[in-house]
Design an enzyme around this catalytic site. Structure first.
Site, PDB file in Angstrom:
ATOM      1  CG  ASP A  19      -1.991  -0.996   1.158  1.00 58.36           C
ATOM      2  OD1 ASP A  19      -2.296  -1.415   0.023  1.00 58.36           O
ATOM      3  OD2 ASP A  19      -2.539  -1.375   2.200  1.00 58.36           O
ATOM      4  CG  HIS A 222      24.879   6.567 -14.044  1.00 57.25           C
ATOM      5  ND1 HIS A 222      24.295   6.239 -15.242  1.00 57.25           N
ATOM      6  CD2 HIS A 222      25.266   7.858 -14.173  1.00 57.25           C
ATOM      7  CE1 HIS A 222      24.333   7.286 -16.054  1.00 57.25           C
ATOM      8  NE2 HIS A 222      24.919   8.284 -15.424  1.00 57.25           N
ATOM      9  CG  ASP A 239      26.678  13.892  -9.276  1.00 56.51           C
ATOM     10  OD1 ASP A 239      25.887  14.808  -8.980  1.00 56.51           O
ATOM     11  OD2 ASP A 239      26.892  13.529 -10.439  1.00 56.51           O
ATOM     12  CG  ASP A 250      23.845  17.748 -11.360  1.00 61.11           C
ATOM     13  OD1 ASP A 250      24.441  17.011 -10.562  1.00 61.11           O
ATOM     14  OD2 ASP A 250      23.761  17.516 -12.587  1.00 61.11           O
ATOM     15  CG  HIS A 329      30.969  12.077 -18.199  1.00 62.14           C
ATOM     16  ND1 HIS A 329      31.052  13.445 -18.023  1.00 62.14           N
ATOM     17  CD2 HIS A 329      31.629  11.535 -17.149  1.00 62.14           C
ATOM     18  CE1 HIS A 329      31.724  13.693 -16.911  1.00 62.14           C
ATOM     19  NE2 HIS A 329      32.104  12.560 -16.362  1.00 62.14           N
ATOM     20  CG  HIS A 333      23.266  17.722 -17.667  1.00 56.58           C
ATOM     21  ND1 HIS A 333      22.436  18.299 -16.752  1.00 56.58           N
ATOM     22  CD2 HIS A 333      24.202  17.047 -16.942  1.00 56.58           C
ATOM     23  CE1 HIS A 333      22.822  17.957 -15.524  1.00 56.58           C
ATOM     24  NE2 HIS A 333      23.909  17.216 -15.604  1.00 56.58           N
ATOM     25  CG  HIS A 340      20.411  14.568 -17.238  1.00 59.88           C
ATOM     26  ND1 HIS A 340      20.790  13.288 -17.539  1.00 59.88           N
ATOM     27  CD2 HIS A 340      21.335  15.016 -16.347  1.00 59.88           C
ATOM     28  CE1 HIS A 340      21.882  12.971 -16.851  1.00 59.88           C
ATOM     29  NE2 HIS A 340      22.216  14.003 -16.118  1.00 59.88           N
ATOM     30  CD  GLU A 363      27.924  16.712 -15.209  1.00 64.42           C
ATOM     31  OE1 GLU A 363      28.163  15.691 -14.562  1.00 64.42           O
ATOM     32  OE2 GLU A 363      26.773  17.108 -15.479  1.00 64.42           O
ATOM     33  CE1 TYR A 367      34.256   9.998 -12.997  1.00 73.36           C
ATOM     34  CE2 TYR A 367      34.583  10.475 -15.332  1.00 73.36           C
ATOM     35  CZ  TYR A 367      33.982  10.779 -14.115  1.00 73.36           C
ATOM     36  OH  TYR A 367      33.140  11.862 -14.015  1.00 73.36           O
ATOM     37  NE  ARG A 384      30.187  13.588 -11.985  1.00 67.79           N
ATOM     38  CZ  ARG A 384      30.139  12.291 -11.736  1.00 67.79           C
ATOM     39  NH1 ARG A 384      30.964  11.460 -12.335  1.00 67.79           N
ATOM     40  NH2 ARG A 384      29.269  11.821 -10.855  1.00 67.79           N
ATOM     41  CD  GLU A 386      27.205  17.953 -11.998  1.00 68.60           C
ATOM     42  OE1 GLU A 386      27.259  17.005 -11.184  1.00 68.60           O
ATOM     43  OE2 GLU A 386      26.390  18.001 -12.929  1.00 68.60           O
TER      44      GLU A 386
HETATM   45  N1  GLY Z   1      23.830  14.057 -11.329  1.00 65.47           N
HETATM   46  C1  GLY Z   1      23.615  13.704 -12.656  1.00 65.47           C
HETATM   47  C2  GLY Z   1      24.579  14.325 -13.541  1.00 65.47           C
HETATM   48  O1  GLY Z   1      25.536  14.914 -13.080  1.00 65.47           O
HETATM   49  O2  GLY Z   1      24.410  14.349 -14.727  1.00 65.47           O
HETATM   50 MN    MN Z   2      25.170  16.818 -13.962  1.00 63.68          MN
HETATM   51 MN    MN Z   3      25.744  15.528 -11.049  1.00 64.27          MN
END
Ligand code: GLY
Ligand code: MN
Ligand code: MN
Length: 418
Positions: A19, A222, A239, A250, A329, A333, A340, A363, A367, A384, A386
């Protein structure tokens, strides 16, 4: 949008188990246009000689409200939110068959949800059946998101104010995480500190699942397990950003678990930091969307050569894309109601120009997984950095600058423990 009718449903509630439901999150487009955040609601916009806004929402129901809480109800919704009319959601199909009649075009999030697609087409067929009474069904069906995405890409002063506040809360959360982190604790304990800071300032939910990744886990882009124990000598990559009033922040920061960067960690960190500075400097009006990525890549490529991760010249590393083994990457974004966020990155096949009011993340990262051809001292370093950047008429503004990111600032803050 020209003349026509737009139908925009909000998101459904989603069951977690038995529920219990996941915390409710409205549909971003619906909320962008309505400001209404209850489930089971649909917004209808009519554009013609006169414009009209109509909300369908849950009726008042004292019995249900005892169990589940307050419902605004159609009457109060029309008054409080300024819709021209509001009806019970139970009347949706009947009213839509009337409202669709003689509208030249129907706009809705085509293909977003199979059940809605079927329902809308069925309603349109019901309108078609009235042809002998002189009523026509919309000839054209268009995806309303094409229009909304472009509107949402440009943030107005009110939206930017919320995004400033979201960024400030997330900045504090990262500071708190740095001061709390020490060897032997678990990643989820740091996650709890982030959530504490978000919630304490009115941001009840993270904008996405927080990544709290110690050591080798930082090389999993991720990673959301967040259940490993942090070790002396490792880096911690976080992150995480809160959502406030429907807008995301972010931020990523990477720092040493024990408060002091090792020489090898510092070497890699300084390269990523320099790449980020170059990318932020390139995030200017009239530069293209891709300019920050290109700027970051050049700095990273040189750094990877210096670290003996890649060989050849910068141009050769970029041409061969050998950097992708360590940076796979893109550099950012759009950011807004969705982390995103919506908005095209290209127009007619060319990267679009950056313009005031756009908000993006910057960002870059690096790695380094264990491999025979990689210097051992660099194994399992994942970094990273960002930040959230608004394009302004003069250049840009970094919303998340207050989260420390120079080696000296991080080490200084981490000396003061909480
Ligand atoms: N936290 C998701 C990204 O950095 O794209
Ligand atoms: Mn991001
Ligand atoms: Mn991020």
């Amino acid at each position: 949008m020209g003349r026509g009718i737009a139908i925009i449903p909000t998101a459904p509630e989603v069951a977690r188990n038995a529920d219990t439901h996941y915390g409710y999150r409205h549909d971003s487009n619906f909320y962008y246009l309505s400001g209404f955040s209850e489930p089971e609601a649909v917004l209808v916009l009519i554009a013609g000689d006169e414009h009209k806004t109509i909300l369908f929402c849950r009726e008042k129901n004292l019995e249900r409200e005892i169990w589940d809480g307050h419902r605004v109800g159609p009457d109060a919704a029309a008054e409080q939110f300024g819709f021209d009319a509001a009806y019970s959601i139970a009347q949706l199909d009947e009213k839509l068959t009337e409202l669709m009649g003689n509208q030249p075009a129907l706009f809705y999030p085509l293909g977003d949800d199979a059940a809605w697609d079927q329902r809308i087409l069925k309603l349109r067929s019901a309108v078609q059946e009235k042809v002998r009474s002189g009523i026509r069904a919309p000839d054209e069906i268009r995806d309303v998101r094409a229009l909304l995405n472009e509107m949402r890409l440009f943030k107005d002063a009110h939206e930017l104010d919320i995004m400033h506040r979201a960024a400030a809360i997330s900045t504090r959360a990262h500071q708190r995480a740095m001061q709390f982190t020490r060897p032997e604790i678990f990643e989820y304990q740091v996650e709890a500190e982030l959530l504490h800071e978000f919630c304490s300032h009115g941001a009840r939910h993270p904008a996405y699942t927080s990544i709290v990744a110690g050591g080798a886990n930082a090389c999993v882009l991720h990673y959301v397990g967040n259940n490993a124990q942090l070790k002396d000598g490792e880096l911690l990559l976080i992150d995480a950003g809160c959502e406030l009033d429907g807008y995301a922040s972010d931020i990523t920061r990477t720092f040493p678990v024990n408060g002091k960067f090792s020489a090898a960690q510092k070497d890699v960190y300084e390269i990523v930091l320099a790449a980020q500075a170059a990318a932020i400097a390139a995030a200017q009006p009239k530069q293209t969307w891709n300019a920050p990525h290109d700027a970051a890549l050049r700095v990273l490529a040189q750094g990877f050569i210096d670290l003996k991760l890649c060989s050849g010249s910068v141009d050769e590393v970029l041409e061969s894309e050998s950097y992708k083994k360590f940076y796979m990457h893109r550099t950012g974004h759009w950011l807004g109601m969705d982390v995103h966020d919506v908005g095209d990155y290209k127009i007619d096949n060319d990267w679009r120009a950056l313009q005031p009011g756009m908000v993006l993340t910057v960002e870059p990262g690096c790695y380094i997984r264990p491999a025979d051809d990689v210097p051992r001292a660099l194994w399992n370093i994942g970094i990273r950095i960002e930040d959230d950047v608004v394009i302004t008429a003069e250049g840009n503004e970094v919303l998340t600058d207050a989260a420390p990111k120079s080696v000296a600032d991080i080490e200084e803050l981490m000396r003061i423990k909480i």
